[in-house]
Design a protein around this motif. Sequence first.
Motif, PDB file in Angstrom:
ATOM      1  N   LYS A   1     -26.264  20.772  26.002  1.00  0.00           N
ATOM      2  CA  LYS A   1     -26.117  22.033  26.737  1.00  0.00           C
ATOM      3  C   LYS A   1     -26.022  23.182  25.745  1.00  0.00           C
ATOM      4  N   ASP A   2     -27.006  24.077  25.804  1.00  0.00           N
ATOM      5  CA  ASP A   2     -27.060  25.215  24.886  1.00  0.00           C
ATOM      6  C   ASP A   2     -26.971  24.763  23.422  1.00  0.00           C
ATOM      7  N   GLY A   3     -27.648  23.652  23.118  1.00  0.00           N
ATOM      8  CA  GLY A   3     -27.689  23.146  21.755  1.00  0.00           C
ATOM      9  C   GLY A   3     -26.503  22.303  21.338  1.00  0.00           C
ATOM     10  N   MET A   4     -25.505  22.163  22.216  1.00  0.00           N
ATOM     11  CA  MET A   4     -24.309  21.376  21.911  1.00  0.00           C
ATOM     12  C   MET A   4     -24.425  19.988  22.524  1.00  0.00           C
ATOM     13  N   ILE A   5     -24.133  18.962  21.733  1.00  0.00           N
ATOM     14  CA  ILE A   5     -24.114  17.594  22.249  1.00  0.00           C
ATOM     15  C   ILE A   5     -22.836  17.407  23.054  1.00  0.00           C
ATOM     16  N   CYS A   6     -22.978  17.164  24.342  1.00  0.00           N
ATOM     17  CA  CYS A   6     -21.821  17.055  25.234  1.00  0.00           C
ATOM     18  C   CYS A   6     -21.517  15.604  25.621  1.00  0.00           C
TER      19      CYS A   6
ATOM     20  N   TYR B   1     -29.203   7.967  24.711  1.00  0.00           N
ATOM     21  CA  TYR B   1     -29.200   8.960  25.793  1.00  0.00           C
ATOM     22  C   TYR B   1     -28.212  10.052  25.416  1.00  0.00           C
ATOM     23  N   THR B   2     -28.663  11.311  25.485  1.00  0.00           N
ATOM     24  CA  THR B   2     -27.825  12.434  25.078  1.00  0.00           C
ATOM     25  C   THR B   2     -27.912  13.564  26.096  1.00  0.00           C
ATOM     26  N   VAL B   3     -26.778  14.125  26.443  1.00  0.00           N
ATOM     27  CA  VAL B   3     -26.723  15.340  27.264  1.00  0.00           C
ATOM     28  C   VAL B   3     -26.453  16.509  26.326  1.00  0.00           C
TER      29      VAL B   3
ATOM     30  N   ASN C   1     -31.233  25.295  20.586  1.00  0.00           N
ATOM     31  CA  ASN C   1     -30.435  25.834  21.688  1.00  0.00           C
ATOM     32  C   ASN C   1     -30.867  25.162  22.992  1.00  0.00           C
ATOM     33  N   LEU C   2     -31.202  23.877  22.892  1.00  0.00           N
ATOM     34  CA  LEU C   2     -31.788  23.168  24.022  1.00  0.00           C
ATOM     35  C   LEU C   2     -30.737  22.752  25.044  1.00  0.00           C
ATOM     36  N   THR C   3     -31.197  22.640  26.289  1.00  0.00           N
ATOM     37  CA  THR C   3     -30.384  22.104  27.382  1.00  0.00           C
ATOM     38  C   THR C   3     -31.181  21.015  28.076  1.00  0.00           C
ATOM     39  N   GLY C   4     -30.508  19.909  28.397  1.00  0.00           N
ATOM     40  CA  GLY C   4     -31.190  18.853  29.134  1.00  0.00           C
ATOM     41  C   GLY C   4     -30.673  17.477  28.765  1.00  0.00           C
ATOM     42  N   GLN C   5     -31.358  16.480  29.280  1.00  0.00           N
ATOM     43  CA  GLN C   5     -31.065  15.088  28.984  1.00  0.00           C
ATOM     44  C   GLN C   5     -32.205  14.552  28.113  1.00  0.00           C
ATOM     45  N   PHE C   6     -31.847  13.895  27.007  1.00  0.00           N
ATOM     46  CA  PHE C   6     -32.846  13.462  26.039  1.00  0.00           C
ATOM     47  C   PHE C   6     -32.571  12.018  25.626  1.00  0.00           C
TER      48      PHE C   6
ATOM     49  N   GLN D   1     -25.802  10.057  13.853  1.00  0.00           N
ATOM     50  CA  GLN D   1     -26.160  11.030  12.817  1.00  0.00           C
ATOM     51  C   GLN D   1     -27.594  11.506  12.991  1.00  0.00           C
ATOM     52  N   TRP D   2     -28.497  10.582  13.380  1.00  0.00           N
ATOM     53  CA  TRP D   2     -29.894  10.950  13.611  1.00  0.00           C
ATOM     54  C   TRP D   2     -29.995  11.980  14.734  1.00  0.00           C
ATOM     55  N   ILE D   3     -29.292  11.736  15.828  1.00  0.00           N
ATOM     56  CA  ILE D   3     -29.306  12.659  16.968  1.00  0.00           C
ATOM     57  C   ILE D   3     -28.780  14.027  16.555  1.00  0.00           C
ATOM     58  N   SER D   4     -27.690  14.036  15.795  1.00  0.00           N
ATOM     59  CA  SER D   4     -27.092  15.287  15.344  1.00  0.00           C
ATOM     60  C   SER D   4     -28.064  16.070  14.473  1.00  0.00           C
ATOM     61  N   THR D   5     -28.755  15.379  13.576  1.00  0.00           N
ATOM     62  CA  THR D   5     -29.726  16.033  12.693  1.00  0.00           C
ATOM     63  C   THR D   5     -30.914  16.572  13.480  1.00  0.00           C
TER      64      THR D   5
END
Length: 386
Positions: free
Chosen positions: A209-214, A205-207, A253-258, A243-247
């Motif tokens: 915001k503007d392409g940044m992993i928060c 689960y990743t939040v 530049n996405l925003t959301g929950q993934f 590392q997979w998520i970062s890649t």
Amino acid sequence: MSIEKQHILLTGGRAPVTLDLARQFHSLGHKVYVADSVPMQLTSLSNAVCKSFVITSPVADYNGFIQDLLTIIHDYKIHLLIPTCEEVFYIGKGKAQLEALCHVFCSDLHILSQLHEKFSFTELVRSKGLKAPETLLAKTSSEIISAIKQLGGEAVLKPVFSRFASQVYFVNQNNLKHVIHLINVSEQYPYVVQERIIGKSFCSYTVLKDGMICAHSHYPVYFTAGKGASITFEYVEHKGIEQWISTFFSGTNLTGQFAFDFIETENGVLYPLECNPRATSGVHLFKGLPLPKAFLNSSCSVLKPKKSTKVMLILAMLTMGWSGTHFLKWCKTFLNSKDIIWSSKDMKPFFHQFYVYYSFYRLAKKNHISPIQATTIDIEWNGDKQ
């Protein structure tokens, strides 16, 4: 966005993740409102919620759904709208209208649908230079049969739009005819035939915001409701998933929950199976941490759960978790995990959940579907057929 006290509108009041987010925003002093298209909302009796709304189902009336949200946003001076369940696709579709009045914490429909649709998702994964199971698209029974032969006679079969693994079939030459008889594949309702990967299951689960992993969490899958949804959650470090998520999100530049479902082979190779571009149970691993800041401030460092955080849905563990598992492992997990719903400061949702689940059980009986399917029947997204 400023991190001053905000008016937050959450959708999906039926879901434990929404209750958890409501409590977390409330604990930091924000005013929380919740809207959902069912009256049986888990959040409705929570003291973290200022007001609950029953709105139009987006499946039944998309325009009515958007208008209901616009009215709430206007009347209650909402600063931030956060979708949590599959209504996110309808909110993504109406994002331009909604953003005229407030910030909307999701991406546009195009990317949401590309991630949710299981064939296009695997194509997107490969475009990032990442491994994905061999996946073939089938729109007829004969195409399914041909695809399974191409994959060596054994494969995973599922609709391109589905959730909770509720329509997943493990197919081989012995049960192929039976499975083909059960499903309804067509040009309008295609399936994917996917290489079956054997290994350990993980969810993330990743939040963003503007392409940044928060914020980011992940957990191994141990106990589930049926084939899919996990009901116990334990944070374990896994640098490979991080590392997979970062890649995957690099350069976006996405925003959301993934959220992603993975299989890790015994050789340590990660294969993503699908993406849920919405809130999932990884939210629960941030208990006691300032997760709301991830939604409000993209300049903060990446928030991760505390090591060995263990939580569970106690009602699901008691009713479904023990089925087909080792009893001692079930006991150990049950005794060492905290319930997600229970809070001594907010007790009503714990008792209210029995009514909520009973309501979905009745809805399932009425529509001749499973209780899990009943939880999304009025909000699920199966492509833009509006």
